[in-house]
Write an enzyme that holds these catalytic residues in place. Structure first.
Site, short mmCIF file in Angstrom:
data_model
loop_
_atom_site.label_atom_id
_atom_site.label_comp_id
_atom_site.label_asym_id
_atom_site.label_seq_id
_atom_site.Cartn_x
_atom_site.Cartn_y
_atom_site.Cartn_z
N LYS A 1 116.34 107.53 -53.77
CA LYS A 1 117.00 106.42 -53.76
C LYS A 1 115.90 106.13 -52.58
O LYS A 1 115.95 106.67 -51.57
CB LYS A 1 118.27 106.48 -53.84
CG LYS A 1 119.15 105.16 -53.98
CD LYS A 1 120.91 105.48 -53.82
CE LYS A 1 120.94 104.32 -52.59
NZ LYS A 1 122.56 104.34 -52.84
N LYS B 1 126.28 115.76 -44.82
CA LYS B 1 125.91 115.02 -42.77
C LYS B 1 126.04 116.75 -42.38
O LYS B 1 125.98 116.35 -41.22
CB LYS B 1 126.90 113.58 -43.20
CG LYS B 1 126.78 112.57 -43.84
CD LYS B 1 127.27 111.37 -43.04
CE LYS B 1 126.94 109.83 -43.69
NZ LYS B 1 127.36 109.18 -43.28
N LYS C 1 117.59 103.05 -46.15
CA LYS C 1 117.31 102.67 -45.08
C LYS C 1 116.99 103.41 -43.61
O LYS C 1 117.06 102.89 -42.39
CB LYS C 1 118.44 102.08 -44.39
CG LYS C 1 120.14 102.21 -44.88
CD LYS C 1 120.99 101.05 -44.63
CE LYS C 1 122.58 102.50 -44.53
NZ LYS C 1 123.60 100.32 -44.63
#
Ligand code: TRP
Length: 335
Positions: free
Chosen positions: A197, A115, A200
């Site tokens: 994966k 991040k 979203k």
């Protein structure tokens, strides 16, 4: 333990639109666990602000996620479904646990490294101590088990370390939580790049199927799903990762075994298979979407869930918090 049940805690962030990956991988498993455990399912809005958010959007998404928990089948009378930010103990315990967590441990967290490279202009202290807030979430309710995806395992390990460290100094204060890892079919991959994966926050709109996608959109995304040139519907992870993913999705939606699926599509092409997978997803999502539409009309009901469950969470979390405050030497409250 609460009564004669073990305690389960988990949470999701209300950032981005939830995908069938979140549903088939996490939410639908939560529903299965809700009879066996005393469950706390939080919408972890405090975690979300470690990355800059639009306030109105965060608020609206948080409410949608909370409604979605209910639409997915979690009974809010039995499961404590609540907003993290409504229960002050999360922040209070996180502060205390910050003082029992080392800089070195937090620097090793892969999610922090990811991040901070993604948000290089905003590497704030909250992003760094994110796992401590997560530890507070879990330890506050004396959770025995925590269903998490593989990406959160490192945070759960850290939670266990913090709990053990604290217990070693002050006696048995915290339950040391165990991970609960769901069974097969749990990991849904991107339809456009099956090595990743399903996410979203994927930039490619065809990569993810969102829970609120309408049937046409769902069918279109499955038709465009990446496959291979082998031409046989077979669960061969190495050479046919795209087809493998579609089999997993079909299996999760229909309850069929991988072998039964391979037999059903023997001698049939990918086109037929993709249509069937798309249809199974449409059918799986239909009741969920209908329930969401119902709940959206029922504002008072959702409001009462929010209020009652925040009170319930506050009650249980305060028990732990008061104990911890006493252990570390905070003065007693005068009543
Ligand atoms: N960090 C988790 C995620 O992004 C969400 C989360 C916050 C969580 N607190 C938690 C998950 C406690 C399990 C238990 O997926």
């Amino acid at each position: 333990m609460i009564g004669d049940k073990k305690v389960l805690f988990s949470g999701m962030q209300a950032t981005g639109n939830l995908t069938i990956g979140n549903y088939l991988g996490a939410l639908s498993n939560w529903v299965k666990l809700s009879d066996e455990y005393e469950c706390f399912y939080s919408v972890v809005d405090m975690h979300s602000i470690t990355v800059r958010q639009d306030p109105a959007e965060l608020r609206s998404r948080a409410r949608k996620l909370l409604s979605l928990y209910i639409a997915a089948g979690l009974d809010p009378e039995k499961n404590c479904i609540y907003y993290q930010s409504h229960v002050s103990g999360h922040a209070e315990l996180a502060w205390i646990l910050n003082c029992f967590t080392y800089m070195g441990e937090l620097s090793r967290m892969t999610q922090f490294k990811d991040k901070s490279s993604k948000h290089a202009d905003n590497i704030n202290a909250g992003l760094f101590t994110y796992p401590v807030l997560m530890a507070a979430d879990i330890l506050l309710y004396q959770a025995d088990v925590v269903p998490v995806g593989i990406d959160q395992m490192q945070h759960l390990e850290l939670t266990r370390d913090i709990a053990q460290r604290f217990n070693a100094i002050y006696g048995d204060v915290f339950t040391v939580p165990e991970p609960y890892i769901g069974k097969v079919g749990a990991k849904i991959m991107s339809l456009q790049d099956p090595s990743k994966k399903m996410s979203k926050s994927d930039e490619n709109p065809n990569a993810s199927v969102y829970l609120m996608d309408d049937p046409d959109t769902i069918m279109r995304k499955f038709k465009r799903a990446v496959t291979d040139s082998v031409g046989v519907v077979k669960h061969d992870e190495e050479n046919q990762s795209g087809i493998c993913n579609l089999i997993d999705i079909y299996s999760a939606c229909t309850g069929m075994s991988v072998e039964a699926i391979e037999t059903e599509f023997e001698g049939k092409g990918y086109g037929d298979f993709k249509t069937k997978v798309g249809e199974s997803v449409v059918e799986k999502l239909r009741p969920l979407q209908e329930k969401m539409a119902d709940l959206e009309k029922n504002k008072d009901y959702i409001d009462s869930v929010i209020k009652n469950n925040a009170e319930k969470a506050q009650y249980f979390s305060n028990k732990t918090l008061r104990k911890v405050q006493k252990k570390v030497g905070f003065p007693e409250r005068i009543r």
